[in-house]
Design an enzyme around this catalytic site. Structure first.
Site, PDB file in Angstrom:
ATOM      1  CB  CYS A 130      -0.869   0.138   1.238  1.00 23.05           C
ATOM      2  SG  CYS A 130      -1.730   1.588   1.049  1.00 23.05           S
ATOM      3  CB  CYS A 133      -1.694   4.464   4.583  1.00 20.09           C
ATOM      4  SG  CYS A 133      -3.241   4.009   3.717  1.00 20.09           S
ATOM      5  CB  SER A 134      -0.912   0.376   6.746  1.00 21.96           C
ATOM      6  OG  SER A 134      -1.806   1.009   7.284  1.00 21.96           O
ATOM      7  CB  CYS A 135      -4.990  -0.634   2.259  1.00 21.67           C
ATOM      8  SG  CYS A 135      -5.209   1.127   2.854  1.00 21.67           S
TER       9      CYS A 135
END
Ligand code: FE
Length: 224
Positions: A130, A133-135
């Site tokens: 991602c 961010c951190s999906c």
């Protein structure tokens, strides 16, 4: 308390020690989380949580319980799905079409955000990032590791995926195409790694043990 209950006027000059002599000069202690200023999104998150509680929309106990549920997730659900896909072509097809519905067949709750399963083949290896961010499909493979959230991974894996995978100990042959998939808040990815040769006839449990978190992100391949 005995370990810390010592006389502070003893003879050496550590500002603070743990009652034993390290024999070397250690650096500063790791800061507590509270020692760092809140980021914009941390402040927003805390403010929204406070408002939800103040308005009676959720209780602190409900918030706590949801965190406990999320923290308790592991890659086990994803491993189970991949192992089933390896042994049941019909299931694999349904999983490639709709991960959430396929998960429900196994009594797994994959949540409400669309997830796309992508199959590694002899000619194509896939890896997930991602970049923003951190999906991540948390309900299927647990919380993302720190490196997945790090800027180094997010920025480098799209520019030089082969080199980054090599740092993970994963060498993808030059004749295998490497595809990087960028997750978003609206679509997450789950890699179906290729089933290793020599695992014919293995039990579901044994196959599941091969399907680790990193193989479903695509930075590793199953090792029998
Ligand atoms: Fe993200």
């Amino acid at each position: 308390m005995s370990g810390h209950d010592h006389d502070h006027h003893h003879g050496h000059d550590h500002g603070h020690d743990h009652g034993h002599d390290h024999g070397h000069d250690h650096g500063p202690f790791q800061p507590d989380i509270e020692d760092r200023p809140l980021t914009h999104y941390q402040a927003m998150t805390e403010a929204v949580a406070d408002l939800l509680v103040a308005k009676g929309i959720v209780t602190p106990a409900e918030l706590r319980k949801m965190l406990e549920i999320i923290d308790s997730k592991s890659p086990a659900a994803g491993s189970k799905m991949v192992a089933r896909a390896w042994t049941d072509p019909g299931f694999k097809q349904r999983m490639l079409e709709d991960v959430i519905a396929a998960a429900a067949e196994l009594d797994i709750d994959a949540g409400g955000i669309p997830i796309k399963a992508i199959e590694n083949t002899e000619g194509v290896h896939n890896v997930v990032v991602c970049t923003l961010c951190s999906c991540y499909p948390r309900l299927l493979i647990g919380l993302p590791p720190d490196w997945y959230k790090a800027r180094a991974y997010r920025s480098r894996v799209i520019r030089e995926p082969r080199a980054v995978l090599k740092e993970f100990g994963t060498e993808i042959p030059d004749d295998v195409e490497l595809r990087v998939h960028d997750s978003t808040a609206d679509l997450r990815y789950l890699i179906i790694p290729a089933r290793p040769k020599g695992t014919e006839g293995w039990s579901a449990e044994k196959l599941e043990a091969l399907v680790t978190r990193d193989t479903m992100i695509g930075v590793a391949v199953p090792q029998p």
